[in-house]
Scaffold this motif. Structure first.
Motif, PDB file in Angstrom:
ATOM      1  N   TYR A  11       0.838  -1.209   0.000  1.00 51.86           N
ATOM      2  CA  TYR A  11       0.000   0.000   0.000  1.00 51.86           C
ATOM      3  C   TYR A  11       0.869   1.253   0.000  1.00 51.86           C
ATOM      4  O   TYR A  11       1.781   1.390   0.814  1.00 51.86           O
ATOM      5  CB  TYR A  11      -0.925   0.003   1.225  1.00 51.86           C
ATOM      6  N   LEU A  12       0.546   2.165  -0.911  1.00 50.85           N
ATOM      7  CA  LEU A  12       1.339   3.394  -1.104  1.00 50.85           C
ATOM      8  C   LEU A  12       0.449   4.632  -1.110  1.00 50.85           C
ATOM      9  O   LEU A  12      -0.687   4.592  -1.578  1.00 50.85           O
ATOM     10  CB  LEU A  12       2.072   3.346  -2.453  1.00 50.85           C
ATOM     11  N   VAL A  13       1.016   5.735  -0.621  1.00 51.95           N
ATOM     12  CA  VAL A  13       0.399   7.069  -0.745  1.00 51.95           C
ATOM     13  C   VAL A  13       1.557   8.042  -0.885  1.00 51.95           C
ATOM     14  O   VAL A  13       2.231   8.345   0.098  1.00 51.95           O
ATOM     15  CB  VAL A  13      -0.408   7.470   0.511  1.00 51.95           C
ATOM     16  N   HIS A  14       1.842   8.518  -2.103  1.00 51.17           N
ATOM     17  CA  HIS A  14       2.958   9.457  -2.255  1.00 51.17           C
ATOM     18  C   HIS A  14       2.916  10.160  -3.608  1.00 51.17           C
ATOM     19  O   HIS A  14       2.408   9.629  -4.588  1.00 51.17           O
ATOM     20  CB  HIS A  14       4.304   8.746  -2.071  1.00 51.17           C
ATOM     21  N   SER A  15       3.486  11.371  -3.624  1.00 45.47           N
ATOM     22  CA  SER A  15       3.582  12.189  -4.837  1.00 45.47           C
ATOM     23  C   SER A  15       5.017  12.286  -5.342  1.00 45.47           C
ATOM     24  O   SER A  15       5.255  12.721  -6.460  1.00 45.47           O
ATOM     25  CB  SER A  15       3.071  13.604  -4.555  1.00 45.47           C
ATOM     26  N   TYR A  16       5.963  11.923  -4.486  1.00 42.36           N
ATOM     27  CA  TYR A  16       7.394  12.013  -4.803  1.00 42.36           C
ATOM     28  C   TYR A  16       7.995  10.623  -4.684  1.00 42.36           C
ATOM     29  O   TYR A  16       7.478   9.773  -3.954  1.00 42.36           O
ATOM     30  CB  TYR A  16       8.091  12.978  -3.833  1.00 42.36           C
ATOM     31  N   TYR A  17       9.101  10.401  -5.374  1.00 44.54           N
ATOM     32  CA  TYR A  17       9.702   9.067  -5.382  1.00 44.54           C
ATOM     33  C   TYR A  17      11.214   9.163  -5.512  1.00 44.54           C
ATOM     34  O   TYR A  17      11.761  10.179  -5.967  1.00 44.54           O
ATOM     35  CB  TYR A  17       9.133   8.237  -6.538  1.00 44.54           C
ATOM     36  N   ALA A  18      11.883   8.093  -5.111  1.00 45.01           N
ATOM     37  CA  ALA A  18      13.326   7.956  -5.314  1.00 45.01           C
ATOM     38  C   ALA A  18      13.548   7.148  -6.585  1.00 45.01           C
ATOM     39  O   ALA A  18      13.048   6.024  -6.695  1.00 45.01           O
ATOM     40  CB  ALA A  18      13.971   7.260  -4.123  1.00 45.01           C
ATOM     41  N   PRO A  19      14.273   7.692  -7.569  1.00 46.34           N
ATOM     42  CA  PRO A  19      14.563   6.920  -8.781  1.00 46.34           C
ATOM     43  C   PRO A  19      15.389   5.660  -8.456  1.00 46.34           C
ATOM     44  O   PRO A  19      15.939   5.529  -7.360  1.00 46.34           O
ATOM     45  CB  PRO A  19      15.385   7.894  -9.633  1.00 46.34           C
ATOM     46  N   LEU A  20      15.448   4.752  -9.410  1.00 46.40           N
ATOM     47  CA  LEU A  20      16.305   3.578  -9.258  1.00 46.40           C
ATOM     48  C   LEU A  20      17.735   4.034  -9.041  1.00 46.40           C
ATOM     49  O   LEU A  20      18.198   4.995  -9.664  1.00 46.40           O
ATOM     50  CB  LEU A  20      16.212   2.688 -10.497  1.00 46.40           C
ATOM     51  N   CYS A  21      18.447   3.352  -8.150  1.00 47.75           N
ATOM     52  CA  CYS A  21      19.825   3.726  -7.828  1.00 47.75           C
ATOM     53  C   CYS A  21      20.568   2.486  -7.345  1.00 47.75           C
ATOM     54  O   CYS A  21      19.985   1.400  -7.262  1.00 47.75           O
ATOM     55  CB  CYS A  21      19.846   4.829  -6.760  1.00 47.75           C
ATOM     56  N   GLU A  22      21.829   2.635  -6.995  1.00 45.75           N
ATOM     57  CA  GLU A  22      22.618   1.461  -6.586  1.00 45.75           C
ATOM     58  C   GLU A  22      22.125   0.865  -5.265  1.00 45.75           C
ATOM     59  O   GLU A  22      22.426  -0.281  -4.946  1.00 45.75           O
ATOM     60  CB  GLU A  22      24.101   1.808  -6.480  1.00 45.75           C
ATOM     61  N   ASP A  23      21.337   1.623  -4.492  1.00 44.17           N
ATOM     62  CA  ASP A  23      20.814   1.128  -3.216  1.00 44.17           C
ATOM     63  C   ASP A  23      19.434   0.489  -3.343  1.00 44.17           C
ATOM     64  O   ASP A  23      18.878   0.014  -2.345  1.00 44.17           O
ATOM     65  CB  ASP A  23      20.737   2.269  -2.197  1.00 44.17           C
ATOM     66  N   THR A  24      18.856   0.465  -4.548  1.00 45.12           N
ATOM     67  CA  THR A  24      17.503  -0.074  -4.743  1.00 45.12           C
ATOM     68  C   THR A  24      17.454  -1.566  -4.431  1.00 45.12           C
ATOM     69  O   THR A  24      18.263  -2.335  -4.942  1.00 45.12           O
ATOM     70  CB  THR A  24      17.042   0.160  -6.201  1.00 45.12           C
ATOM     71  N   ILE A  25      16.471  -1.967  -3.584  1.00 38.80           N
ATOM     72  CA  ILE A  25      16.293  -3.399  -3.275  1.00 38.80           C
ATOM     73  C   ILE A  25      14.873  -3.871  -3.581  1.00 38.80           C
ATOM     74  O   ILE A  25      14.552  -5.039  -3.369  1.00 38.80           O
ATOM     75  CB  ILE A  25      16.663  -3.723  -1.816  1.00 38.80           C
TER      76      ILE A  25
END
Length: 193
Positions: free
Chosen positions: A137-151
């Motif tokens: 479940y999500l509620v957000h308008s902003y996000y972190a792009p894919l990066c080397e820390d993405t799991i």
């Protein structure tokens, strides 16, 4: 097991307490740096706007405490975003734990993204017993792009980081405390890391 939820006035705290309670764990709410430092596990929640939340962290002296923690820390939703380098929301610097900037979804998408979506490409023991393409479940308008820390990855107009990890810091964009049995398993996995 001492679990501390960081209380800085920007949290979805009650639902996290209830979720932990269902799992048999009791959590302490605190904004006291010494109590936070003494925890076995730290949960860093957040709901609201990034720049005002960073100001609240500053008022409690927590902007230096959180990055210095050495035990497992889980940032949830805005908590995860504040652990990043910078957020377009309020044009604010974050805590710089994750080397990625948080940006707004494009205007051609319905914003905020509210509701159930899938997670995939799951890595680390945080996702033990969690199926690929399970719903969170999500509620957000902003996000972190894919990066080397993405799991973990979620798609909404484009693929983005629905979870990140670096050293002893984990962050999830979704709300595990509102994600039914799958979310509770993720919380349990974090507590038992």
């Amino acid at each position: 097991m001492k679990i501390v939820i960081i209380d800085y006035g920007a949290g979805n705290i009650q639902s996290i307490i209830f979720a932990l309670d269902r799992l048999g764990y009791t959590a302490t709410l605190s904004d006291d740096p010494e109590v936070i430092r003494s925890a076995d596990k730290v949960i860093f929640p957040g709901v609201g706007e990034a720049s005002s939340a960073m100001k609240k962290l500053g008022q409690h002296g927590l902007e230096e405490v959180i990055p210095s923690l050495t035990q497992p820390v889980l940032g949830i939703c805005l908590g995860m975003q504040l652990m990043c380098r910078y957020s377009e929301e309020g044009k604010t610097s974050g805590l710089g734990i994750f080397d990625v900037d948080v940006i707004r979804f494009s205007d051609d998408l319905k914003v905020p993204q509210i509701g159930w979506n899938q997670i995939r490409e799951l890595k680390t023991p945080l996702f033990d017993q969690i199926p690929e393409n399970g719903y969170i479940y999500l509620v957000h308008s902003y996000y972190a792009p894919l990066c080397e820390d993405t799991i973990a990855v979620t798609d909404y107009g484009l693929p983005y980081s629905s979870a990140v990890w670096k050293d002893n810091f984990w962050g999830v964009q979704f709300h595990p405390e509102k994600s039914s049995a799958l979310g509770e398993q993720i919380l349990k996995n974090f507590i038992t890391l």
